[in-house]
Design a protein around this motif. Structure first.
Motif, PDB file in Angstrom:
ATOM      1  N   VAL A   1       0.839  -1.054   0.189  1.00  0.00           N
ATOM      2  CA  VAL A   1       0.096   0.058  -0.144  1.00  0.00           C
ATOM      3  C   VAL A   1       0.890   1.178   0.031  1.00  0.00           C
ATOM      4  O   VAL A   1       2.179   1.232   0.647  1.00  0.00           O
ATOM      5  CB  VAL A   1      -0.820   0.170   1.307  1.00  0.00           C
ATOM      6  N   LEU A   2       0.389   2.150  -0.489  1.00  0.00           N
ATOM      7  CA  LEU A   2       1.059   3.521  -0.720  1.00  0.00           C
ATOM      8  C   LEU A   2       0.945   4.588   0.423  1.00  0.00           C
ATOM      9  O   LEU A   2      -0.257   4.679   1.022  1.00  0.00           O
ATOM     10  CB  LEU A   2       0.630   4.154  -1.947  1.00  0.00           C
TER      11      LEU A   2
ATOM     12  N   ALA B   1      -3.840  12.752  -5.022  1.00  0.00           N
ATOM     13  CA  ALA B   1      -5.024  12.450  -6.098  1.00  0.00           C
ATOM     14  C   ALA B   1      -6.314  13.293  -5.725  1.00  0.00           C
ATOM     15  O   ALA B   1      -6.694  13.215  -4.892  1.00  0.00           O
ATOM     16  CB  ALA B   1      -5.563  10.907  -6.156  1.00  0.00           C
ATOM     17  N   THR B   2      -6.641  13.726  -6.829  1.00  0.00           N
ATOM     18  CA  THR B   2      -7.812  14.749  -6.488  1.00  0.00           C
ATOM     19  C   THR B   2      -9.002  13.874  -6.437  1.00  0.00           C
ATOM     20  O   THR B   2      -9.566  13.184  -7.065  1.00  0.00           O
ATOM     21  CB  THR B   2      -8.096  15.759  -7.908  1.00  0.00           C
ATOM     22  N   PRO B   3      -9.910  14.267  -5.111  1.00  0.00           N
ATOM     23  CA  PRO B   3     -10.894  13.542  -4.848  1.00  0.00           C
ATOM     24  C   PRO B   3     -11.990  13.965  -5.991  1.00  0.00           C
ATOM     25  O   PRO B   3     -11.906  14.984  -6.259  1.00  0.00           O
ATOM     26  CB  PRO B   3     -11.440  13.851  -3.367  1.00  0.00           C
TER      27      PRO B   3
ATOM     28  N   ALA C   1       3.444  -4.456   6.244  1.00  0.00           N
ATOM     29  CA  ALA C   1       2.200  -4.389   6.781  1.00  0.00           C
ATOM     30  C   ALA C   1       1.449  -2.904   6.877  1.00  0.00           C
ATOM     31  O   ALA C   1       0.240  -2.863   6.637  1.00  0.00           O
ATOM     32  CB  ALA C   1       2.590  -4.957   8.153  1.00  0.00           C
ATOM     33  N   ARG C   2       2.293  -2.031   7.051  1.00  0.00           N
ATOM     34  CA  ARG C   2       1.658  -0.560   7.103  1.00  0.00           C
ATOM     35  C   ARG C   2       1.239  -0.296   5.885  1.00  0.00           C
ATOM     36  O   ARG C   2       0.405   0.970   5.984  1.00  0.00           O
ATOM     37  CB  ARG C   2       2.916   0.285   7.809  1.00  0.00           C
ATOM     38  N   LEU C   3       1.312  -1.043   4.906  1.00  0.00           N
ATOM     39  CA  LEU C   3       1.013  -0.423   3.616  1.00  0.00           C
ATOM     40  C   LEU C   3      -0.533  -0.945   3.354  1.00  0.00           C
ATOM     41  O   LEU C   3      -1.139  -0.511   2.260  1.00  0.00           O
ATOM     42  CB  LEU C   3       1.887  -0.900   2.288  1.00  0.00           C
ATOM     43  N   HIS C   4      -0.910  -1.556   4.416  1.00  0.00           N
ATOM     44  CA  HIS C   4      -2.183  -1.978   4.459  1.00  0.00           C
ATOM     45  C   HIS C   4      -3.331  -1.532   5.464  1.00  0.00           C
ATOM     46  O   HIS C   4      -2.906  -0.930   6.303  1.00  0.00           O
ATOM     47  CB  HIS C   4      -2.289  -3.578   4.659  1.00  0.00           C
ATOM     48  N   THR C   5      -4.465  -1.762   5.034  1.00  0.00           N
ATOM     49  CA  THR C   5      -5.511  -0.952   6.102  1.00  0.00           C
ATOM     50  C   THR C   5      -5.462  -2.208   7.287  1.00  0.00           C
ATOM     51  O   THR C   5      -5.004  -3.418   6.932  1.00  0.00           O
ATOM     52  CB  THR C   5      -6.886  -1.120   5.470  1.00  0.00           C
TER      53      THR C   5
ATOM     54  N   ARG D   1      -7.337   2.231  -0.834  1.00  0.00           N
ATOM     55  CA  ARG D   1      -8.368   2.943  -0.305  1.00  0.00           C
ATOM     56  C   ARG D   1      -7.777   4.058   0.449  1.00  0.00           C
ATOM     57  O   ARG D   1      -6.663   3.977   1.060  1.00  0.00           O
ATOM     58  CB  ARG D   1      -9.071   2.268   0.806  1.00  0.00           C
ATOM     59  N   ARG D   2      -8.090   5.301  -0.008  1.00  0.00           N
ATOM     60  CA  ARG D   2      -7.396   6.418   0.711  1.00  0.00           C
ATOM     61  C   ARG D   2      -7.770   6.423   2.320  1.00  0.00           C
ATOM     62  O   ARG D   2      -8.790   6.269   2.762  1.00  0.00           O
ATOM     63  CB  ARG D   2      -8.144   7.916   0.315  1.00  0.00           C
ATOM     64  N   SER D   3      -6.526   6.749   2.999  1.00  0.00           N
ATOM     65  CA  SER D   3      -6.555   6.709   4.463  1.00  0.00           C
ATOM     66  C   SER D   3      -5.671   7.946   4.691  1.00  0.00           C
ATOM     67  O   SER D   3      -4.693   8.124   4.918  1.00  0.00           O
ATOM     68  CB  SER D   3      -5.747   5.530   5.013  1.00  0.00           C
ATOM     69  N   GLY D   4      -6.748   8.999   5.372  1.00  0.00           N
ATOM     70  CA  GLY D   4      -6.221  10.326   5.681  1.00  0.00           C
ATOM     71  C   GLY D   4      -5.359  10.976   4.456  1.00  0.00           C
ATOM     72  O   GLY D   4      -6.120  11.254   3.593  1.00  0.00           O
ATOM     73  N   THR D   5      -4.214  11.084   4.578  1.00  0.00           N
ATOM     74  CA  THR D   5      -3.393  11.849   3.426  1.00  0.00           C
ATOM     75  C   THR D   5      -2.767  10.508   2.508  1.00  0.00           C
ATOM     76  O   THR D   5      -2.048  11.065   1.548  1.00  0.00           O
ATOM     77  CB  THR D   5      -2.439  12.769   4.063  1.00  0.00           C
ATOM     78  N   GLY D   6      -3.062   9.584   2.974  1.00  0.00           N
ATOM     79  CA  GLY D   6      -2.234   8.296   2.138  1.00  0.00           C
ATOM     80  C   GLY D   6      -3.373   7.318   1.454  1.00  0.00           C
ATOM     81  O   GLY D   6      -4.349   7.463   1.526  1.00  0.00           O
ATOM     82  N   TRP D   7      -2.642   6.377   1.010  1.00  0.00           N
ATOM     83  CA  TRP D   7      -3.372   5.375   0.381  1.00  0.00           C
ATOM     84  C   TRP D   7      -2.616   4.016   0.717  1.00  0.00           C
ATOM     85  O   TRP D   7      -1.619   3.842   1.185  1.00  0.00           O
ATOM     86  CB  TRP D   7      -3.235   5.322  -1.320  1.00  0.00           C
ATOM     87  N   GLN D   8      -3.961   2.920   1.155  1.00  0.00           N
ATOM     88  CA  GLN D   8      -3.547   1.540   1.559  1.00  0.00           C
ATOM     89  C   GLN D   8      -4.294   0.545   1.081  1.00  0.00           C
ATOM     90  O   GLN D   8      -5.241   1.052   0.432  1.00  0.00           O
ATOM     91  CB  GLN D   8      -3.724   1.583   3.136  1.00  0.00           C
ATOM     92  N   ALA D   9      -3.765  -0.522   0.740  1.00  0.00           N
ATOM     93  CA  ALA D   9      -4.160  -1.720   0.330  1.00  0.00           C
ATOM     94  C   ALA D   9      -5.036  -2.262   1.078  1.00  0.00           C
ATOM     95  O   ALA D   9      -4.866  -2.578   2.390  1.00  0.00           O
ATOM     96  CB  ALA D   9      -3.293  -2.821  -0.187  1.00  0.00           C
ATOM     97  N   ALA D  10      -6.606  -2.208   0.722  1.00  0.00           N
ATOM     98  CA  ALA D  10      -7.564  -2.834   1.210  1.00  0.00           C
ATOM     99  C   ALA D  10      -7.975  -4.455   0.947  1.00  0.00           C
ATOM    100  O   ALA D  10      -8.192  -5.293   1.748  1.00  0.00           O
ATOM    101  CB  ALA D  10      -8.897  -2.273   1.190  1.00  0.00           C
TER     102      ALA D  10
END
Length: 191
Positions: free
Chosen positions: A23-24, A30-32, A71-75, A161-170
């Motif tokens: 996850v990123l 990215a613009t919502p 692991a931190r790259l994931h939800t 999935r966007r999480s706060g200011t970043g993206w994570q793999a769901a």
């Protein structure tokens, strides 16, 4: 009948695919938008930049054998299905599996893999991106050992999935590629 060897193999298989679950950590904004690419306010280049940054973070953590960073790259509730069909649910379970895979006794402890190659990315909702990447990973034998000289061609599909200011793999799905020459398999090919 489940033997110690069978249980270990099942764990190895599940953990192997889990390790490919990245996850990123919000390197791009990215613009919502309400809707996918049909919304003119969504710049596909932004989505491609998010996807590329996510894959770079994953490649870096994987090749450093850093289970915690992976692991931190994931939800927290992420689900990963590895190339062997094993399902791993939750970030904690994933970190445990990755810790084994990349640990001193794990099959990937001394192996690096070529970088993931982005094939496609699309926005499904303002805070959801789906991307597909090509990856090569060492062949794993039924006994949990790997052959670092022979690589499987794989496709990894991520739902970010966007999480706060970043993206994570769901959601992460890894599968081996078994090419077949069908009429619809190649652009321009006719039946």
């Amino acid at each position: 009948m489940t033997t110690h060897s069978t249980s270990r193999r099942t764990f190895l298989v599940a953990a192997t695919a889990l390790a490919a679950t990245p996850v990123l950590a919000a390197a791009t904004s990215a613009t919502p938008s309400a809707g996918a690419a049909a919304d003119p306010s969504v710049d596909p280049a932004d989505d491609a930049a998010v996807a590329a940054a996510f894959l770079r973070h994953w490649d870096d953590a994987w090749n450093r054998h850093d289970a915690h960073a992976l692991a931190r790259l994931h939800t927290a509730d992420a689900v990963t299905v590895n190339r062997f069909g094993t399902v791993v649910t939750g970030r904690d379970a994933l970190e445990h599996a990755l810790g084994f895979l990349h640990g001193a006794r794990g099959p990937f402890h001394a192996v690096t893999c070529p970088p993931l190659h982005l094939l496609d990315v699309r926005r499904l909702a303002p805070d959801v991106l789906v991307l597909h990447a090509r990856w090569q990973n060492p062949v794993m034998h039924p006994d949990g050992t790997i052959d670092p000289t022979t690589l499987d061609d794989m496709i990894v599909s991520y739902t970010l999935r966007r999480s706060g200011t970043g993206w994570q793999a769901a959601e992460v799905d890894l599968h081996n590629v078994e090419p077949i020459d069908l009429p619809f398999a190649h652009a321009g090919q006719r039946p």
